[in-house]
Structure formats: structure tokens, C-alpha cells
Design a protein around this motif. Structure first.
Motif, PDB file in Angstrom:
ATOM      1  N   LYS A 118       0.826  -1.191   0.000  1.00 47.63           N
ATOM      2  CA  LYS A 118       0.000   0.000   0.000  1.00 47.63           C
ATOM      3  C   LYS A 118       0.865   1.247   0.000  1.00 47.63           C
ATOM      4  O   LYS A 118       2.014   1.235   0.406  1.00 47.63           O
ATOM      5  CB  LYS A 118      -0.920   0.014   1.221  1.00 47.63           C
ATOM      6  N   GLY A 119       0.262   2.360  -0.410  1.00 44.43           N
ATOM      7  CA  GLY A 119       0.984   3.623  -0.397  1.00 44.43           C
ATOM      8  C   GLY A 119       1.221   4.124  -1.804  1.00 44.43           C
ATOM      9  O   GLY A 119       0.771   3.545  -2.798  1.00 44.43           O
ATOM     10  N   PRO A 120       1.930   5.244  -1.908  1.00 46.21           N
ATOM     11  CA  PRO A 120       2.158   5.837  -3.236  1.00 46.21           C
ATOM     12  C   PRO A 120       2.993   4.924  -4.114  1.00 46.21           C
ATOM     13  O   PRO A 120       3.926   4.279  -3.668  1.00 46.21           O
ATOM     14  CB  PRO A 120       2.880   7.147  -2.911  1.00 46.21           C
ATOM     15  N   LYS A 121       2.659   4.903  -5.398  1.00 47.76           N
ATOM     16  CA  LYS A 121       3.379   4.072  -6.363  1.00 47.76           C
ATOM     17  C   LYS A 121       4.442   4.859  -7.120  1.00 47.76           C
ATOM     18  O   LYS A 121       5.103   4.325  -7.986  1.00 47.76           O
ATOM     19  CB  LYS A 121       2.375   3.481  -7.371  1.00 47.76           C
ATOM     20  N   LYS A 122       4.543   6.140  -6.793  1.00 45.48           N
ATOM     21  CA  LYS A 122       5.550   6.972  -7.461  1.00 45.48           C
ATOM     22  C   LYS A 122       6.077   7.981  -6.465  1.00 45.48           C
ATOM     23  O   LYS A 122       5.558   8.121  -5.356  1.00 45.48           O
ATOM     24  CB  LYS A 122       4.937   7.660  -8.671  1.00 45.48           C
ATOM     25  N   ALA A 123       7.114   8.688  -6.874  1.00 48.67           N
ATOM     26  CA  ALA A 123       7.744   9.661  -5.989  1.00 48.67           C
ATOM     27  C   ALA A 123       6.755  10.766  -5.638  1.00 48.67           C
ATOM     28  O   ALA A 123       5.927  11.172  -6.447  1.00 48.67           O
ATOM     29  CB  ALA A 123       8.985  10.251  -6.664  1.00 48.67           C
ATOM     30  N   SER A 124       6.871  11.274  -4.391  1.00 48.86           N
ATOM     31  CA  SER A 124       5.984  12.326  -3.930  1.00 48.86           C
ATOM     32  C   SER A 124       6.255  13.620  -4.675  1.00 48.86           C
ATOM     33  O   SER A 124       7.397  13.954  -4.994  1.00 48.86           O
ATOM     34  CB  SER A 124       6.171  12.547  -2.427  1.00 48.86           C
ATOM     35  N   LEU A 125       5.169  14.371  -4.957  1.00 45.15           N
ATOM     36  CA  LEU A 125       5.308  15.669  -5.594  1.00 45.15           C
ATOM     37  C   LEU A 125       5.786  16.742  -4.637  1.00 45.15           C
ATOM     38  O   LEU A 125       6.232  17.806  -5.058  1.00 45.15           O
ATOM     39  CB  LEU A 125       3.963  16.099  -6.201  1.00 45.15           C
ATOM     40  N   LEU A 126       5.674  16.474  -3.334  1.00 48.58           N
ATOM     41  CA  LEU A 126       6.045  17.477  -2.332  1.00 48.58           C
ATOM     42  C   LEU A 126       7.545  17.410  -2.053  1.00 48.58           C
ATOM     43  O   LEU A 126       7.993  16.972  -0.987  1.00 48.58           O
ATOM     44  CB  LEU A 126       5.227  17.272  -1.049  1.00 48.58           C
ATOM     45  N   THR A 127       8.323  17.830  -3.015  1.00 47.60           N
ATOM     46  CA  THR A 127       9.765  17.936  -2.803  1.00 47.60           C
ATOM     47  C   THR A 127      10.070  19.186  -1.983  1.00 47.60           C
ATOM     48  O   THR A 127       9.191  20.017  -1.721  1.00 47.60           O
ATOM     49  CB  THR A 127      10.472  18.005  -4.150  1.00 47.60           C
ATOM     50  N   GLY A 128      11.303  19.329  -1.576  1.00 48.46           N
ATOM     51  CA  GLY A 128      11.684  20.489  -0.785  1.00 48.46           C
ATOM     52  C   GLY A 128      11.409  21.796  -1.500  1.00 48.46           C
ATOM     53  O   GLY A 128      10.925  22.776  -0.903  1.00 48.46           O
ATOM     54  N   ALA A 129      11.721  21.834  -2.805  1.00 47.19           N
ATOM     55  CA  ALA A 129      11.495  23.058  -3.569  1.00 47.19           C
ATOM     56  C   ALA A 129      10.007  23.380  -3.673  1.00 47.19           C
ATOM     57  O   ALA A 129       9.591  24.549  -3.579  1.00 47.19           O
ATOM     58  CB  ALA A 129      12.100  22.917  -4.964  1.00 47.19           C
ATOM     59  N   VAL A 130       9.174  22.348  -3.868  1.00 46.78           N
ATOM     60  CA  VAL A 130       7.730  22.571  -3.974  1.00 46.78           C
ATOM     61  C   VAL A 130       7.165  23.078  -2.652  1.00 46.78           C
ATOM     62  O   VAL A 130       6.335  23.997  -2.607  1.00 46.78           O
ATOM     63  CB  VAL A 130       7.030  21.277  -4.419  1.00 46.78           C
ATOM     64  N   ILE A 131       7.628  22.505  -1.521  1.00 48.32           N
ATOM     65  CA  ILE A 131       7.149  22.950  -0.208  1.00 48.32           C
ATOM     66  C   ILE A 131       7.526  24.406   0.032  1.00 48.32           C
ATOM     67  O   ILE A 131       6.724  25.212   0.518  1.00 48.32           O
ATOM     68  CB  ILE A 131       7.707  22.037   0.902  1.00 48.32           C
ATOM     69  N   THR A 132       8.770  24.765  -0.328  1.00 48.96           N
ATOM     70  CA  THR A 132       9.191  26.162  -0.161  1.00 48.96           C
ATOM     71  C   THR A 132       8.330  27.095  -0.993  1.00 48.96           C
ATOM     72  O   THR A 132       7.924  28.176  -0.535  1.00 48.96           O
ATOM     73  CB  THR A 132      10.670  26.301  -0.558  1.00 48.96           C
ATOM     74  N   ARG A 133       8.040  26.678  -2.252  1.00 48.31           N
ATOM     75  CA  ARG A 133       7.212  27.500  -3.123  1.00 48.31           C
ATOM     76  C   ARG A 133       5.794  27.651  -2.558  1.00 48.31           C
ATOM     77  O   ARG A 133       5.195  28.733  -2.615  1.00 48.31           O
ATOM     78  CB  ARG A 133       7.157  26.855  -4.513  1.00 48.31           C
ATOM     79  N   ILE A 134       5.252  26.566  -1.989  1.00 46.93           N
ATOM     80  CA  ILE A 134       3.909  26.621  -1.399  1.00 46.93           C
ATOM     81  C   ILE A 134       3.871  27.594  -0.234  1.00 46.93           C
ATOM     82  O   ILE A 134       2.947  28.412  -0.098  1.00 46.93           O
ATOM     83  CB  ILE A 134       3.471  25.212  -0.959  1.00 46.93           C
ATOM     84  N   VAL A 135       4.894  27.557   0.628  1.00 44.82           N
ATOM     85  CA  VAL A 135       4.947  28.470   1.776  1.00 44.82           C
ATOM     86  C   VAL A 135       5.036  29.916   1.302  1.00 44.82           C
ATOM     87  O   VAL A 135       4.385  30.820   1.849  1.00 44.82           O
ATOM     88  CB  VAL A 135       6.131  28.114   2.694  1.00 44.82           C
ATOM     89  N   GLU A 136       5.814  30.161   0.260  1.00 51.30           N
ATOM     90  CA  GLU A 136       5.951  31.525  -0.250  1.00 51.30           C
ATOM     91  C   GLU A 136       4.618  32.041  -0.803  1.00 51.30           C
ATOM     92  O   GLU A 136       4.209  33.173  -0.525  1.00 51.30           O
ATOM     93  CB  GLU A 136       7.019  31.563  -1.347  1.00 51.30           C
ATOM     94  N   LEU A 137       3.930  31.214  -1.603  1.00 54.43           N
ATOM     95  CA  LEU A 137       2.659  31.648  -2.177  1.00 54.43           C
ATOM     96  C   LEU A 137       1.585  31.840  -1.104  1.00 54.43           C
ATOM     97  O   LEU A 137       0.772  32.772  -1.175  1.00 54.43           O
ATOM     98  CB  LEU A 137       2.179  30.632  -3.223  1.00 54.43           C
ATOM     99  N   ARG A 138       1.596  30.956  -0.123  1.00 51.18           N
ATOM    100  CA  ARG A 138       0.596  31.064   0.959  1.00 51.18           C
ATOM    101  C   ARG A 138       0.792  32.347   1.760  1.00 51.18           C
ATOM    102  O   ARG A 138      -0.179  32.981   2.208  1.00 51.18           O
ATOM    103  CB  ARG A 138       0.695  29.835   1.870  1.00 51.18           C
ATOM    104  N   SER A 139       2.060  32.760   1.935  1.00 57.95           N
ATOM    105  CA  SER A 139       2.355  33.971   2.709  1.00 57.95           C
ATOM    106  C   SER A 139       1.868  35.233   2.007  1.00 57.95           C
ATOM    107  O   SER A 139       1.729  36.281   2.627  1.00 57.95           O
ATOM    108  CB  SER A 139       3.853  34.077   2.979  1.00 57.95           C
ATOM    109  N   THR A 140       1.618  35.141   0.673  1.00 57.59           N
ATOM    110  CA  THR A 140       1.127  36.309  -0.059  1.00 57.59           C
ATOM    111  C   THR A 140      -0.374  36.513   0.105  1.00 57.59           C
ATOM    112  O   THR A 140      -0.915  37.514  -0.366  1.00 57.59           O
ATOM    113  CB  THR A 140       1.438  36.159  -1.556  1.00 57.59           C
ATOM    114  N   GLY A 141      -1.060  35.584   0.768  1.00 56.93           N
ATOM    115  CA  GLY A 141      -2.495  35.728   1.005  1.00 56.93           C
ATOM    116  C   GLY A 141      -3.362  34.896   0.093  1.00 56.93           C
ATOM    117  O   GLY A 141      -4.591  34.972   0.170  1.00 56.93           O
ATOM    118  N   LEU A 142      -2.769  34.122  -0.815  1.00 62.31           N
ATOM    119  CA  LEU A 142      -3.562  33.273  -1.696  1.00 62.31           C
ATOM    120  C   LEU A 142      -4.258  32.179  -0.896  1.00 62.31           C
ATOM    121  O   LEU A 142      -3.749  31.726   0.136  1.00 62.31           O
ATOM    122  CB  LEU A 142      -2.678  32.640  -2.778  1.00 62.31           C
TER     123      LEU A 142
END
Length: 675
Positions: free
Chosen positions: A21-45
Motif C-alpha cells: 500500500k501507499g504511493p506508487k511513485k515519488a511524492s510531488l512534495l519535494t523540498g522546492a515545492v514545499i518552499t514555493r507553497i509556503v511563499e505563495l501562501r504567505s502572499t495571502g492566496l
């Protein structure tokens, strides 16, 4: 089984092993993606907008924000452990919460409990704690202070005998439990004593036996009615939510409390249950908003009119001056003699007219409107007239009392109309407001229903009883039964007379083709025989009815009847009055001082949810006790709780028995990460 057989046939034993059980491929939440998400969230989106920009789902955005918060917390802890003296960036709310100990064991107060007999009171002491239950109950203290319960109890009772739990502790504990849904003494067993003790500033909350012993000590003084009077005076001395005079209008009504025990208690008719039950009756006074003001235990068998007459001096003392007060009540208080007495005592009457009366001419009705405090306008066809009420119907003295009558035309279930009449001695009040105030009396009924559901209004807090006065005169039930036979005999006589009239008319009518009629005495006697028989039966029934006394000794009618103890019950009633007014104040603050869009429909439900919310206690700021509540399940409710906290913090309420000022907050950073 069929699927397993197919797998076994196609691939052998190895085919029966389930896939990992579990994901069959690599997670999309890499370090760069997490950093980008935090940056966009901080802008109020919004989270959905961030997910669309990055190419992940909204659930992945929430998961990424949670990973980022945990990583920031770990990094801050590692830097602190390495002894880095450089200032750190403001830590997220999760890190700040971890600075407080998570549910630490309360500090033992063994020495104080051992010396309880020499202590007047154990002062509240608070220790830092995170995520403890019942933190939301701290929200009640600003509203509890406005009820005056603690101040009035201290004024009336002074203090309890020396002990660890003082008068303030007992009252606060009982009010908080009532707000949490456990108003009875047995409700203490449904709380973790340590967790409720954190709200009281103790190592643990009082047990049931301690609470009952303390209440019994209060009851021994016999001053509960003084406490109720002091609470009423404090309540009426204030102003309403809109600045109105709370003593300008009072509603009075009786409330029947059914008894389910084994004692021999007198029966009363319960309008809620629709039949007589063993019960006691209380007479309640509420203000125009339905908030309880005053309550007395009604004497056994007393009418509402008699209770009203006895209640007027108490109300005048609570009001504190000679201003005229409008008193509303239902038909149970109907008495023209009482109306005249109230008018002379400086009270205006507001009640329904009782009995049948002639209708008002239709040309006297005019359309009248009234706009209430919520800017809602209502209109009615109303006739404003004056009527004379006879003061003595038995002696026929001709003395009358002139009173104002407001008449309305209302629909009936059959599709027709009828007139209803409101009586008042206030001749200056607009007719529309008279109708509105009379209809507004249902707020008192709503108070009874709400208090019965949420504050155990009808609970029996004491089952002790004493013998009733057997020399007390009570209505003779046989008199009522005999009167019913008189009514039946009158009805039978009227029916027999109607039939006899028809038969006599038939005898006196000549047959077709003749002008002569022959009516003999025998024929007449035969027709009138049923009437004479009904007259004799009616006379016999009236004679029996007149021979039965209207009153009889209680000892002859119901020997061994008992009355329940009222002192303990009335103490609990006073506490529940304060708890009810506390809840109404918090609900009103939610409606008026928060941005919650559904506050009009859900203020009380949201209030009860806040009272059960967990949170933190922070004592690091000198002179302040900071309560930080955990976020509520939705963003809208969390925002409403934050608005309420800001409003309550501005009141700068002092925690009873200490010098600590209460401050309230919501952990909004944690709410943002979770949402």
C-alpha cells in the motif's frame, strides 16, 4: 474466495500476496515545492489557489504547510540546543505552544488542605498549561461579574465556615458546571477534577459531597430569599443591551415543577403535561428580554393573583424608587380587585381579559403599527376603548374599576374570526406597543424551556421534606364533582324543556281541515313529566352541592401530606439564574460584537461550543492571566471566537479572589496552518 482461486491458478502462491500500500511513485512534495507553497501562501492566496499554481491538490497544500511548520519547529529547537545566541525569527504558533508544559500535573496543595480548618479560603493559583480541557469556560467570567452573584452572595452570607473551598469557589464551580451542561451537584462526577480545577485555580475541583455540604451550610442560615432579592436589585439597577430601563416592564408567571420521588406531595395541574401531577410551584419575575429577575416559592394552593399581591412589596424594594412599572401576566392573575390594588401601589397592569364579553363594534378598529428594537415593524387592526370591570360580583354592589382595553381581531382554526382583549392601566403607552408587549410575554415561556433543557431547572436538588400544615384549608374535591352534576342536570333540564315546548306546540296546533284543538290535563301532564322530573333532579343536585363545604382541612382530605424543602432548591435556583444571565450575555456579545454571519441563528450553539473548547493558560506576563483558546473547527467560528476574545479582553475583568486581569486570545497561526 473465487478471486483468490483465480489468482492462485494464474500466478501461484506468490499471487496471493497483497500489493504494497501507499504511493506508487515519488511524492510531488519535494523540498522546492514545499518552499514555493509556503511563499505563495504567505502572499495571502487561498489554499486552492496555491495548489493550482503549484500543480498539487488542496490536501497536498495543507500537508506541505504542516511539514513546513514541523520543520521550522525542529530547526528552532536544534539552534536553541546548540546555544546559538543570535536572535531567531518569530516562531510559528506551534513552537510557542510547546513552550508551555502539556497538561502538567497540578501542584499539590497538601499543606493548605491539611490546614483547611484554619483557612478562610484557598486563594486561586494558576500554573502554565497547554491544551487543557474546559479552557473556554474562562470566557464566562466577564459576564458572570455583571450578574452580581459573587458580590451579592458575599453581602448576604458573608463567608462560609473555614475550609479549603470558600463561598466564591463553590459558586464559581456551580455556575461553570451549569454552563458546561451539568447544573446538578452530581454533575461534578462527569468532570476530571484536575482539569476543572485548573479553571478554579485549585489542584482539583470540589467533590459532590463537599459541594453539598457547603450548600447545606448556606441553607442553614435561611437567607436565600435575601440573596434572590439582592440579585434582583442588582439586575434592575443596570441597563439593558440597548440602554433601556430593565425595570420599566416585568413579566410574572408561575412555573410548575413536577415531582418524581416517593414522598406524598400535593398535586398541581401542569399545563405542559396536561394533567395534575405531584408538584411544587414557583412564581417567577423576568424583565422585558425574558432574563430572570426574581423568584419565590409559591404557597401551596395559592393563586397567581394572591402571589402577585404578596410580591408587590418585594418588587418595589428591588426597583428602589416610586416609578411606575408595567407588570405583565396571563389570565391566571385575573382579578379586578387586584388590578385596582396594583394601580394604587404604582404598578400598571398588562393582562388578557378573562371570560366571555361582548364584541367591540367593527368601526372602532383602526390599523396600528409598532417597530421593535430590531427595527421590525408589525401592524394589527386594533380598537382602543375603556371598560368597567365589576369589583364584587357576589354582593352586586355596583362598584366598578375603569380600565383601558385593547381589542384585536384574530383568525380561528375554522376559518372565521374572533376578538381578543388586552387590559392595561397604562393609558399613555401606544396601542401598538401594548399589543407587542403582551405578545412578548412568551419570552418568559422561552426562558423556562431553555433553562429546563440546559440548566436543569426542574431538577430536585434536595429531597428532604417536612409535614404539611394539616389545619390548612384546601378546596373540597367533592364540591367540584357535585357542581359537575349540577351542570349536567341543568343541561338535561334545558333539553327536556326544549322537547316539551315542541310537544306542546304540536298539541296546540289543529289538525288539517279542523279549527278545534283539545288538550286535556292528562295530555299536558304527559308532555311536561320529563321537565318536572329534570327539575326535581336539578333541585336535588343543587341541594347536594350547596351542602358540601367549599374548603376542608388538609388533614381530613389527605393526611400525611408533605412539602419539599425549599431553601436548598432556591439556592440552586439563584445560581442557575446567574448562569442563565451569563449565557444570555455571552450569546448577545456573539450577535453584536462578532462578524459571525449566522450569529442570529447559532449564537447559543456557538457559545456552548466555545465553553467546551480547549486552550492554554499563560501566567508569564505579570498581573495578567492569558487564556489562549485552540482554533474552532471552521474558519468562520474561529474568527468569531477571536472577535469575542478581543471584546472580552477590553473589559479587563479581574479573576475573582486574585489580582490577575483576564486576557483572551485565539491561536490564529495554528488555525491558518490547519486550514
Amino acid at each position: 474466495m473465487w478471486l483468490w482461486k483465480q489468482l492462485l491458478a494464474d500466478g501461484g502462491i506468490i499471487a496471493l500476496v497483497p500489493e504494497k500500500k501507499g504511493p506508487k511513485k515519488a511524492s510531488l512534495l519535494t523540498g522546492a515545492v514545499i518552499t514555493r507553497i509556503v511563499e505563495l501562501r504567505s502572499t495571502g492566496l487561498s489554499q486552492q489557489a496555491v495548489g493550482n499554481a503549484v500543480g498539487v491538490s488542496e490536501f497536498s497544500v495543507r500537508r506541505a504547510l504542516k511539514i513546513a511548520a514541523e520543520q521550522a519547529t525542529t530547526d528552532a529547537a536544534d539552534i536553541a540546543a546548540a546555544g546559538n545566541p543570535e536572535p531567531l525569527e518569530p516562531a510559528p504558533a506551534v513552537a510557542q505552544q510547546r513552550e508551555l508544559p502539556l497538561l502538567p500535573a497540578p501542584a499539590p496543595r497538601t499543606a493548605e488542605r491539611a490546614a483547611a480548618s484554619m483557612l478562610e479560603c484557598a486563594a486561586p493559583a494558576f500554573a502554565p498549561a497547554a491544551h487543557f480541557r474546559h479552557a473556554g469556560l474562562f470566557l464566562a467570567f466577564p459576564a458572570l461579574e455583571t450578574t452580581g452573584l459573587l458580590a451579592c452572595a458575599k453581602e448576604v452570607y458573608g463567608a462560609l465556615p473555614n475550609g479549603f473551598c470558600c463561598l466564591e469557589t463553590v459558586l464559581i464551580d456551580s455556575v461553570l458546571r451549569a454552563l458546561a451542561g451539568e447544573a446538578r451537584a452530581e454533575g461534578s462526577t462527569r468532570f476530571d477534577p484536575q482539569e476543572l480545577g485548573r479553571v478554579l485555580g485549585l489542584d482539583r475541583a470540589p467533590e459532590v459531597k463537599t459541594f453539598r455540604r457547603r450548600i447545606s451550610q448556606l441553607a442553614e442560615s435561611g437567607k436565600v430569599q435575601e440573596l434572590i432579592a439582592a440579585l434582583a436589585k442588582h439586575h434592575l439597577a443596570g441597563t439593558g443591551p440597548g440602554g433601556e430601563d430593565l425595570a420599566a416592564l416585568l413579566y410574572v408567571d408561575g412555573h410548575v415543577r413536577a415531582y418524581q420521588g416517593t414522598k406524598k406531595i400535593g398535586r398541581l395541574y401542569s399545563t405542559r403535561l396536561k394533567f395534575p401531577v405531584p408538584a411544587t410551584e414557583e412564581t417567577w419575575v423576568t424583565d422585558a428580554n425574558g432574563a430572570p429577575v426574581f423568584v419565590v416559592m409559591a404557597a401551596p394552593g395559592a393563586s397567581l393573583a394572591a402571589e402577585l399581591r404578596d410580591l408587590l412589596p418585594e418588587l418595589r424594594t428591588a426597583i428602589g424608587d416610586d416609578r411606575r412599572v408595567l407588570v405583565g401576566f396571563d389570565r391566571g392573575g385575573w382579578s379586578p380587585v387586584l388590578f385596582k390594588h396594583m394601580d394604587a401601589a404604582g404598578f400598571d397592569v398588562l393582562s388578557w381579559r378573562k371570560g366571555t364579553t361582548a364584541d367591540i363594534k367593527e368601526d372602532l378598529f383602526k390599523e396600528v403599527s409598532h417597530t421593535d428594537e430590531h427595527s421590525q415593524t408589525r401592524s394589527w387592526p386594533i380598537a382602543d376603548t375603556l371598560v368597567d370591570l365589576p369589583l364584587n360580583t357576589t354582593k352586586k354592589t355596583g362598584e366598578v374599576f375603569n380600565i383601558r382595553q385593547i381589542s384585536r381581531i384574530v383568525g380561528t382554526t375554522g376559518g372565521g374570526t374572533r376578538q381578543i382583549h388586552i387590559l392595561t392601566t397604562d393609558r399613555t403607552l401606544p396601542a401598538g406597543e401594548v399589543v407587542y408587549r403582551m405578545g412578548n410575554r412568551w419570552r418568559q415561556e422561552n426562558q423556562f424551556r431553555y433553562a429546563r433543557m440546559h440548566f436543569e431547572l426542574d431538577s430536585h436538588d434536595s429531597y428532604s421534606s417536612s409535614d404539611d400544615n394539616e389545619d390548612r384549608l384546601v378546596p373540597e374535591p367533592a364540591k367540584a364533582r357535585a357542581y359537575q352534576k349540577v351542570v349536567a342536570a341543568r343541561r338535561h333540564h334545558a333539553e327536556a324543556a326544549a322537547v316539551a315546548d315542541l310537544n306542546l306546540l304540536a298539541l296546540k296546533t289543529p289538525t288539517e281541515g279542523t279549527d278545534e284543538v283539545t288538550v286535556t290535563s292528562a295530555m299536558h301532564n304527559h308532555v311536561m313529566a320529563p321537565v318536572w322530573e329534570a327539575e326535581n333532579a336539578l333541585a336535588a343536585a343543587e341541594k347536594i352541592h350547596q351542602g358540601i363545604p367549599a374548603k376542608i382541612r388538609l388533614g381530613d382530605l389527605n393526611p400525611g401530606q408533605q412539602v419539599l424543602d425549599t431553601e436548598v432548591k432556591m439556592i440552586h435556583t439563584g445560581i442557575r439564574m446567574a448562569a442563565y444571565n451569563t449565557a444570555m450575555t455571552i450569546a448577545r456579545e456573539i450577535r453584536t460584537n462578532t462578524g459571525y454571519r449566522r450569529a442570529k441563528q447559532e449564537a447559543h450553539a456557538l457559545m456552548r461550543q466555545m465553553f467546551h473548547q480547549s486552550g492554554d493558560i499563560d501566567t508569564t506576563e505579570p498581573g495578567y492571566l492569558t487564556i489562549t483558546l485552540d482554533p474552532l473547527p471552521t474558519t468562520a467560528k474561529t474568527a468569531a471566537a477571536a472577535d469575542l476574545c478581543n471584546h472580552l479582553t477590553a473589559a479587563e475583568t479581574r479573576y475573582p479572589g486574585s489580582n490577575l486581569i483576564l486576557k483572551y486570545a485565539i491561536n490564529t497561526k495554528t488555525a491558518a496552518l490547519i486550514n
